[in-house]
Design a protein around this motif. Structure first.
Motif, PDB file in Angstrom:
ATOM      1  N   GLY A  45       0.520  -0.817  -0.570  1.00 41.27           N
ATOM      2  CA  GLY A  45       0.240  -0.140  -0.343  1.00 41.27           C
ATOM      3  C   GLY A  45       0.465   1.451   0.253  1.00 41.27           C
ATOM      4  N   LYS A  46       2.006   1.213   0.804  1.00 38.86           N
ATOM      5  CA  LYS A  46       2.897   2.614   0.689  1.00 38.86           C
ATOM      6  C   LYS A  46       3.315   3.281  -0.385  1.00 38.86           C
ATOM      7  CE  LYS A  46       4.585   2.949   5.509  1.00 38.86           C
ATOM      8  NZ  LYS A  46       4.618   2.084   6.503  1.00 38.86           N
ATOM      9  N   HIS A  47       4.118   2.205  -1.508  1.00 37.91           N
ATOM     10  CA  HIS A  47       4.008   2.525  -2.764  1.00 37.91           C
ATOM     11  C   HIS A  47       3.381   2.857  -3.522  1.00 37.91           C
ATOM     12  CE1 HIS A  47       7.039   2.137  -5.864  1.00 37.91           C
ATOM     13  NE2 HIS A  47       5.943   0.966  -6.677  1.00 37.91           N
ATOM     14  N   ARG A  48       2.042   1.861  -3.701  1.00 37.69           N
ATOM     15  CA  ARG A  48       1.218   2.114  -4.691  1.00 37.69           C
ATOM     16  C   ARG A  48       0.323   3.619  -3.533  1.00 37.69           C
ATOM     17  NH1 ARG A  48       2.613  -0.560  -8.005  1.00 37.69           N
ATOM     18  NH2 ARG A  48       2.251  -3.013  -7.544  1.00 37.69           N
ATOM     19  N   TYR A  49       0.245   4.525  -2.743  1.00 38.91           N
ATOM     20  CA  TYR A  49       0.427   4.849  -2.443  1.00 38.91           C
ATOM     21  C   TYR A  49       0.983   6.358  -3.148  1.00 38.91           C
ATOM     22  CZ  TYR A  49      -0.988   9.626   0.177  1.00 38.91           C
ATOM     23  OH  TYR A  49      -0.867  10.814   0.890  1.00 38.91           O
ATOM     24  N   LEU A  50       2.515   6.489  -2.821  1.00 44.19           N
ATOM     25  CA  LEU A  50       3.631   7.104  -3.409  1.00 44.19           C
ATOM     26  C   LEU A  50       3.508   7.457  -4.993  1.00 44.19           C
ATOM     27  CD1 LEU A  50       6.298   6.078  -0.872  1.00 44.19           C
ATOM     28  CD2 LEU A  50       4.687   8.386  -1.006  1.00 44.19           C
ATOM     29  N   THR A  51       3.093   6.496  -5.344  1.00 45.64           N
ATOM     30  CA  THR A  51       3.053   6.424  -6.708  1.00 45.64           C
ATOM     31  C   THR A  51       1.947   6.300  -7.925  1.00 45.64           C
ATOM     32  OG1 THR A  51       3.512   3.516  -7.328  1.00 45.64           O
ATOM     33  CG2 THR A  51       5.014   5.314  -7.276  1.00 45.64           C
ATOM     34  N   ASP A  52       0.135   7.152  -6.977  1.00 47.48           N
ATOM     35  CA  ASP A  52      -0.533   7.093  -7.409  1.00 47.48           C
ATOM     36  C   ASP A  52      -1.088   5.914  -7.899  1.00 47.48           C
ATOM     37  OD1 ASP A  52       1.054  10.094  -8.373  1.00 47.48           O
ATOM     38  OD2 ASP A  52      -0.049  10.077  -6.499  1.00 47.48           O
ATOM     39  N   ASP A  53      -1.403   4.486  -7.670  1.00 46.63           N
ATOM     40  CA  ASP A  53      -2.003   3.672  -7.868  1.00 46.63           C
ATOM     41  C   ASP A  53      -2.995   3.150  -6.863  1.00 46.63           C
ATOM     42  OD1 ASP A  53       0.192   2.311  -9.854  1.00 46.63           O
ATOM     43  OD2 ASP A  53      -1.033   3.022 -10.204  1.00 46.63           O
ATOM     44  N   CYS A  54      -2.777   4.287  -5.611  1.00 42.76           N
ATOM     45  CA  CYS A  54      -3.771   4.431  -4.149  1.00 42.76           C
ATOM     46  C   CYS A  54      -4.168   5.195  -3.941  1.00 42.76           C
ATOM     47  CB  CYS A  54      -2.874   3.519  -3.662  1.00 42.76           C
ATOM     48  SG  CYS A  54      -4.070   3.510  -1.554  1.00 42.76           S
ATOM     49  N   ASP A  55      -4.968   5.819  -3.628  1.00 41.93           N
ATOM     50  CA  ASP A  55      -5.271   7.500  -3.273  1.00 41.93           C
ATOM     51  C   ASP A  55      -5.475   7.591  -1.858  1.00 41.93           C
ATOM     52  OD1 ASP A  55      -7.923   6.444  -5.959  1.00 41.93           O
ATOM     53  OD2 ASP A  55      -6.310   7.522  -5.884  1.00 41.93           O
ATOM     54  N   VAL A  56      -5.841   6.453  -1.397  1.00 45.09           N
ATOM     55  CA  VAL A  56      -5.521   6.646   0.120  1.00 45.09           C
ATOM     56  C   VAL A  56      -5.229   6.303   1.022  1.00 45.09           C
ATOM     57  CG1 VAL A  56      -6.719   7.531   1.966  1.00 45.09           C
ATOM     58  CG2 VAL A  56      -7.556   7.867  -0.113  1.00 45.09           C
ATOM     59  N   LEU A  57      -4.239   5.931   2.091  1.00 42.27           N
ATOM     60  CA  LEU A  57      -3.811   5.144   2.873  1.00 42.27           C
ATOM     61  C   LEU A  57      -4.320   5.280   4.404  1.00 42.27           C
ATOM     62  CD1 LEU A  57      -1.286   3.289   2.887  1.00 42.27           C
ATOM     63  CD2 LEU A  57       0.103   5.169   3.637  1.00 42.27           C
ATOM     64  N   VAL A  58      -4.590   4.160   5.193  1.00 41.98           N
ATOM     65  CA  VAL A  58      -4.844   4.122   6.181  1.00 41.98           C
ATOM     66  C   VAL A  58      -4.389   2.890   6.826  1.00 41.98           C
ATOM     67  CG1 VAL A  58      -7.776   4.759   5.587  1.00 41.98           C
ATOM     68  CG2 VAL A  58      -6.895   2.308   5.544  1.00 41.98           C
ATOM     69  N   GLU A  59      -4.902   3.341   8.237  1.00 39.63           N
ATOM     70  CA  GLU A  59      -4.203   2.035   8.858  1.00 39.63           C
ATOM     71  C   GLU A  59      -4.557   0.530   9.344  1.00 39.63           C
ATOM     72  OE1 GLU A  59      -1.153   2.033  10.967  1.00 39.63           O
ATOM     73  OE2 GLU A  59      -1.636   4.406  10.884  1.00 39.63           O
ATOM     74  N   ASP A  60      -4.563  -0.446   9.540  1.00 35.63           N
ATOM     75  CA  ASP A  60      -5.043  -1.675   9.433  1.00 35.63           C
ATOM     76  C   ASP A  60      -6.141  -1.325  10.551  1.00 35.63           C
ATOM     77  OD1 ASP A  60      -4.137  -5.204  10.398  1.00 35.63           O
ATOM     78  OD2 ASP A  60      -5.718  -4.150   8.909  1.00 35.63           O
ATOM     79  N   ASP A  61      -6.968  -0.472  10.193  1.00 36.79           N
ATOM     80  CA  ASP A  61      -8.354  -0.708  11.159  1.00 36.79           C
ATOM     81  C   ASP A  61      -9.404  -0.312   9.932  1.00 36.79           C
ATOM     82  OD1 ASP A  61      -9.431   2.010  13.315  1.00 36.79           O
ATOM     83  OD2 ASP A  61      -9.934   0.019  13.166  1.00 36.79           O
ATOM     84  N   VAL A  62     -10.731  -1.603  10.501  1.00 34.95           N
ATOM     85  CA  VAL A  62     -12.022  -1.885   9.710  1.00 34.95           C
ATOM     86  C   VAL A  62     -12.109   0.163  10.012  1.00 34.95           C
ATOM     87  CG1 VAL A  62     -14.110  -2.434   9.227  1.00 34.95           C
ATOM     88  CG2 VAL A  62     -12.226  -3.736  10.430  1.00 34.95           C
ATOM     89  N   ALA A  63     -12.762   0.179  11.120  1.00 35.20           N
ATOM     90  CA  ALA A  63     -13.235   1.838  10.913  1.00 35.20           C
ATOM     91  C   ALA A  63     -12.628   2.387  10.183  1.00 35.20           C
ATOM     92  CB  ALA A  63     -12.884   2.401  12.485  1.00 35.20           C
TER      93      ALA A  63
ATOM     94  N   ALA B 126       1.939  13.508   4.130  1.00 35.09           N
ATOM     95  CA  ALA B 126       3.514  14.588   4.110  1.00 35.09           C
ATOM     96  C   ALA B 126       4.524  14.672   2.390  1.00 35.09           C
ATOM     97  CB  ALA B 126       3.636  14.437   5.005  1.00 35.09           C
ATOM     98  N   LEU B 127       4.719  12.945   2.572  1.00 34.46           N
ATOM     99  CA  LEU B 127       5.921  12.771   1.657  1.00 34.46           C
ATOM    100  C   LEU B 127       5.306  12.602   0.100  1.00 34.46           C
ATOM    101  CD1 LEU B 127       7.145   9.136   2.904  1.00 34.46           C
ATOM    102  CD2 LEU B 127       8.030  11.247   2.874  1.00 34.46           C
ATOM    103  N   LYS B 128       3.535  12.342  -0.370  1.00 29.26           N
ATOM    104  CA  LYS B 128       3.341  11.823  -1.545  1.00 29.26           C
ATOM    105  C   LYS B 128       3.365  14.072  -2.110  1.00 29.26           C
ATOM    106  CE  LYS B 128      -0.273  10.505  -4.118  1.00 29.26           C
ATOM    107  NZ  LYS B 128      -1.738   9.013  -3.641  1.00 29.26           N
ATOM    108  N   ALA B 129       3.058  15.019  -1.062  1.00 32.09           N
ATOM    109  CA  ALA B 129       3.739  16.458  -0.894  1.00 32.09           C
ATOM    110  C   ALA B 129       4.325  16.726  -1.831  1.00 32.09           C
ATOM    111  CB  ALA B 129       3.326  16.959   0.146  1.00 32.09           C
ATOM    112  N   LEU B 130       6.376  15.993  -1.479  1.00 33.37           N
ATOM    113  CA  LEU B 130       6.808  16.280  -2.000  1.00 33.37           C
ATOM    114  C   LEU B 130       7.455  15.928  -2.913  1.00 33.37           C
ATOM    115  CD1 LEU B 130       9.213  14.254   0.967  1.00 33.37           C
ATOM    116  CD2 LEU B 130       9.022  16.875   0.076  1.00 33.37           C
ATOM    117  N   LYS B 131       6.124  15.686  -4.049  1.00 33.62           N
ATOM    118  CA  LYS B 131       7.518  14.973  -5.349  1.00 33.62           C
ATOM    119  C   LYS B 131       6.497  16.165  -6.528  1.00 33.62           C
ATOM    120  CE  LYS B 131       4.533  11.231  -6.951  1.00 33.62           C
ATOM    121  NZ  LYS B 131       4.141   9.780  -7.286  1.00 33.62           N
ATOM    122  N   PRO B 132       7.383  16.451  -7.457  1.00 35.18           N
ATOM    123  CA  PRO B 132       7.370  17.646  -7.809  1.00 35.18           C
ATOM    124  C   PRO B 132       5.884  16.997  -8.900  1.00 35.18           C
ATOM    125  CG  PRO B 132       8.977  16.300  -8.591  1.00 35.18           C
ATOM    126  CD  PRO B 132       8.211  15.112  -7.187  1.00 35.18           C
TER     127      PRO B 132
END
Lengths: 558, 93, 295
Positions: free
Chosen positions: C201-219, C285-291
């Motif tokens: 999930g983290k890599h997919r999030y950083l490379t825009d294949d995942c829109d939102v990254l959440v904790e392992d929590d159903v809520a 915050a990391l994703k915001a860094l991307k040019p």
């Protein structure tokens, strides 16, 4: 300088001759105690004689692997029929020396990774086993009738004087070197680095003859890490029964856990389930235990006052440094382990041992022996045995002893305590192999391998409780062989042994509290879910440690 | 309404309880493991002795669960039944 | 108390994702619509063929939901399993829910069912796109330990939104397949950290294949899904061309990178080695860094 005349200091003279040969053959290549890695085999050739008793650090966790390899490179025409005494046969090199005839006799304790090959070499006549021991038993014999002539050990670092820093994985080294150095033996150490000043002195340089900087750091295996993700609901259920039915019942403050997923589940239930029972401070304060990562949540929640360890565990180094009130650490901040002393602690200063096994028979004899493998014992029998030499009392020890002796006459009437020795096991193992059998495989193995007696890990008369998913059998309360047999059948579930129970007798044993089912101690099986675990995966353990625990690569899945 | 517990994964099983007319309890087992008939009978017998279900059909899809896991799932399923749907009579069939 | 999404069964996930007591199952286990193929192979079936489908309310809004059970046959899509998904999407065209939510956990096509599974996967893809074309958002929730691979991975990226935890993985080829095809030097499937760096999930999030990254929590999955209700993205030629441009740009920027660590470094992440241990909340915050040079 010895005052004895020639008749009485043969060993010292022999030592001087060997050292003289080493000096002669190495010449200017020997700097003080330092020998170059490429001269290792030459050194061994010079100091060894045929038939010598040699101790090689085959520990449970760390291995003097460079020296093990150097040993295999000897010319068997010159050095042969060595008598190897070592704790563990872990590396292929440990058995290669027997195939080439460099060694021919073996006394050891455990051979897990090499157990199948060992069995083959024994049946092929290439190895003559003196005896299989427990760790403490073997170390003890180093001071009686198995004293090494030459010991090959491993350490983290050495200074110019030969002071060794063995660090977190000190393990067997102090016992080995003491026995060798003080009986005119020769001690050779492989080290990972040479330093001006060692972080702390674990082995004094006076006890060390030669130091070799190995080309690569010595092998160490993480044997005590269990991924919580693999703990099953059944193991959670058994852990709940252990905590409520035994730990709480006897007030077990001082203990050892045999490594396994069953005991990992217990460790992970302390801050949750045991907390909910109000047991903090009443159980599990003092441990003889390797630094199990699974114990981190309990330590963080304030359950643990002290842990003394046999060895370290890869990845736990920084966590241990940050918790010096709990672990035994040196002035340098790192763990100091000691297998011999921790085994003694587990034997005499603990009130309970709990561990798993492969087979249990109708007398409660417990064995991990399997056909085609000679695996040995390791340390379990030291912890998993009543300590008859013990005299100091604790409530748990007195209660167990009283239960065992209630109503007995003759020699058994004398009030005594007894150590709790618990075997925790699911009735069926992998591939639906029953854990309960009429006759242990150990009998057949003894015949196959020409052993004097069947290799039993824990004797039935030392076992106080057997805990399965079906309940707890309290053998302390049994008074006849028949009661003991039915108590065991009564927790053996649907195995053939269990199905053959006398239902009437088992019900009677249950009425008398000799067998307890989960519901008898007010445990609802439906509460046995993985959500009770304080950590459910390796990531949770890292988080619980505040990022201090750094699992080895094979355990990282994130 | 049916009760369903468990999942058909390795070493696991699913147990479904459905109401059916009549006073008996039927148990239908499909399993990948061969040769454990007598153990299944013993497990089921003990389960019925504990719960005495009546008017219930028990259906099981099993992929090699040990008797410990089977008993646990059966107990979990029985516990999830709405009160009043069980009866204290009825021998297992 | 955090309820782990990964540790929950498909049924438990649905129960706790939706508003309490609002889930109505379609083709539930009692109807025994099972695989016609598995019994022939001596493999036990599941009463629901490994997928739970139905309707319910999410924050009071009507939705349709499907949840794959990753523990049954690895979540593989077979004939019946696939037909249930297709039927759910077709139902969406009729009832116009606020979203179709798919809790995806699958190895892809169920190999035991061979062509039936393959056909099913392609039918699901077409049915999903038909729903999107109606302006009904399709939301993928990926957080199971088995990941979302194969044909199901392709289906996931056809949705409007992908929500993942860092336990979840999203890819086409599975790690063992890559290793056996290209060798352990290319990809060591037993290096779990590598596998998660590459498909997690983290890599997919950083490379825009995942829109939102959440904790392992159903809520957290629930809260995120609620926020995406009604958020349909255009399915047009223009949006396809924009997607292609993004992919071409990504390939030109990172195509010669050997490891995700290199990609993250090049994307402006200061300490790539620390990403694995970061919490989901630290990732935006990391994703915001991307040019951002593309319109």
């Amino acid at each position: 300088m010895s005052q004895a005349n020639g008749r009485w200091n043969q060993q010292a003279q022999g030592r001087a001759q060997r050292l003289g040969r080493a000096a002669a053959v190495l010449g200017a290549r020997l700097h003080g105690k330092r020998v170059l890695a490429e001269d290792a085999t030459k050194l061994l050739e010079a100091v060894l004689e045929p038939g010598d008793r040699v101790c090689l650090e085959g520990n449970n966790q760390k291995q003097a692997d460079f020296l093990a390899r150097a040993l295999t490179q000897l010319n068997p025409a010159q050095v042969h029929d060595l008598h190897m005494v070592q704790s563990v046969l872990a590396l292929p090199e440990h058995l290669d020396v027997f195939e080439s005839g460099i060694a021919s006799k073996l006394d050891f304790s455990f051979s897990g990774p090499q157990s199948a090959r060992l069995a083959k070499l024994v049946s092929g006549g290439q190895i003559q086993i003196g005896a299989i021991h427990t760790y403490l038993e073997l170390f003890s014999r180093y001071f009686v009738d198995l004293t090494p002539r030459v010991s090959l050990v491993c350490a983290q670092a050495s200074d110019a004087h030969g002071n060794l820093f063995t660090g977190p994985n000190t393990e067997d080294t102090p016992a080995i070197v003491e026995a060798t150095a003080f009986k005119s033996g020769i001690v050779i150490a492989q080290v990972n680095e040479l330093v001006d000043t060692v972080a702390r002195v674990d082995i004094p340089g006076d006890w060390v003859d030669f130091v070799i900087l190995a080309p690569k750091p010595n092998v160490i295996e993480p044997l005590f890490t269990r991924d919580p993700a693999q703990i099953s609901e059944i193991q959670v259920l058994m852990a709940m029964m252990a905590i409520k039915g035994i730990y709480a019942e006897y007030g077990v403050q001082r203990l050892n856990h045999g490594i396994g997923f069953d005991t990992a589940a217990i460790e992970l239930l302390l801050p949750t389930y045991a907390e909910s029972l109000g047991l903090k401070g009443k159980i599990c304060s003092h441990w003889a235990l390797n630094p199990h990562p699974a114990l981190i949540p309990a330590i963080e929640a304030g359950w643990v006052e002290s842990v003394h360890s046999f060895g370290s565990e890869l990845g736990m180094e920084n966590y241990i440094r940050a918790r010096p009130d709990v672990f035994f650490t040196g002035a340098d901040g790192s763990l100091r382990s000691n297998r011999a002393l921790c085994q003694a602690a587990g034997h005499y200063a603990c009130d309970m041992f709990i561990g798993s096994t492969l087979q249990i028979d109708l007398n409660g004899h417990s064995s991990t022996a399997t056909l085609g493998r000679i695996a040995g014992f390791g340390g379990a029998p030291n912890m998993g045995a009543d300590a008859r030499g013990r005299r100091h009392a604790t409530p748990a020890w007195l209660k167990a002893g009283a239960q065992a002796r209630q109503g007995r006459t003759g020699v058994s009437a004398m009030p005594r305590g007894q150590k709790l020795v618990v075997q925790i096991v699911e009735t069926f193992r992998e591939h639906m192999q029953p854990a309960f059998v009429e006759k242990l495989d150990a009998w057949q193995l003894a015949e196959q391998a020409h052993m004097d007696i069947p290799p039993v890990m824990i004797y039935g008369d030392d076992v106080t409780h057997i805990l399965t998913e079906e309940g707890i059998a309290n053998l302390l309360l049994c008074r006849t062989d028949e009661e003991r047999e039915q108590a065991i059948r009564g927790v053996a579930g649907y195995t053939p042994v269990g199905l053959a129970r006398d239902r009437h007798m088992v019900e009677n044993l249950r009425d008398r509290g000799i067998i307890q089912r989960a519901e008898d101690i007010a445990i609802d099986k439906r509460d046995a879910t993985r959500s009770l675990l304080a950590a459910r995966n390796m990531r949770d353990l890292v988080r619980a440690s505040g990022g201090l625990y750094d699992p080895p690569k094979r355990f990282r899945n994130w | 309404m049916p009760v369903l517990v468990g999942v058909v994964g390795s070493g696991n099983l699913e147990v479904m309880l459905e109401p059916h007319g009549g006073s008996t309890c039927t148990i239908d087992i499909t399993t990948s493991a061969r040769g454990f008939g007598p153990i299944w009978e013993a497990v089921v017998h003990d389960f019925q002795a504990r719960h005495r279900l009546a008017g219930i059909a028990v259906s099981i899809n099993d992929m090699g669960a040990t008797p410990a896991v089977v008993s646990l799932r059966l107990d979990q399923a029985a516990a999830a039944l709405p009160l009043g749907s069980k009866s204290i009579s009825g021998a297992p069939t | 108390m955090n309820r782990s999404f990964a540790e929950s069964t498909a049924r438990e996930r649905v129960t706790h994702l939706l508003d309490a007591d609002t889930f109505h199952e379609i083709l539930g286990p009692a109807e025994r619509v099972v695989s016609p193929h598995l019994a022939l192979l001596g493999v036990p079936s599941a009463f629901d063929d490994g997928v739970v489908i139905g309707s319910g309310l999410l924050d009071g809004q009507a939705i349709l939901v499907a949840a794959q059970e990753g523990e049954f046959m690895g979540g593989g899509v077979g004939e019946v399993h696939g037909a249930k998904l297709v039927g759910l999407f077709k139902r969406a065209l009729a009832v116009q829910p606020a979203a179709v939510i798919v809790l995806a956990e699958s190895g892809g096509v169920r190999l035991h069912e061979a062509n039936a599974g393959l056909i099913a996967v392609s039918e699901v893809m077409r049915a999903l796109l038909d729903v999107r074309a109606q302006g009904i958002p399709v939301i993928m929730l990926i957080g199971g330990a088995n990941g979302c691979f194969g044909g199901m991975g392709l289906i996931a990226r056809c949705a409007d939104h992908v929500v993942m935890s860092d336990i979840g993985r999203l890819a086409m080829s599975g790690p063992e397949v890559i290793e056996s095809s290209n060798g352990v030097e290319e990809f060591d499937s037993r290096d779990r950290a590598l596998v998660w760096r590459t498909t997690g999930g983290k890599h997919r999030y950083l490379t825009d294949d995942c829109d939102v990254l959440v904790e392992d929590d159903v809520a957290q999955f629930r809260t995120t899904a609620i926020g995406l209700l009604g958020q349909s993205l255009p399915l047009s030629l223009a949006s396809m061309e924009a997607e292609h441009a993004l992919l071409a740009d990504r390939l030109s920027r990172y195509g010669d990178c050997r490891d995700a660590l290199d990609i993250w470094q090049r994307a402006g992440v200061a300490e790539p080695l620390r990403v694995a241990d970061m919490e989901a909340g630290q990732m935006p915050a990391l994703k915001a860094l991307k040019p951002k040079e593309l319109a």
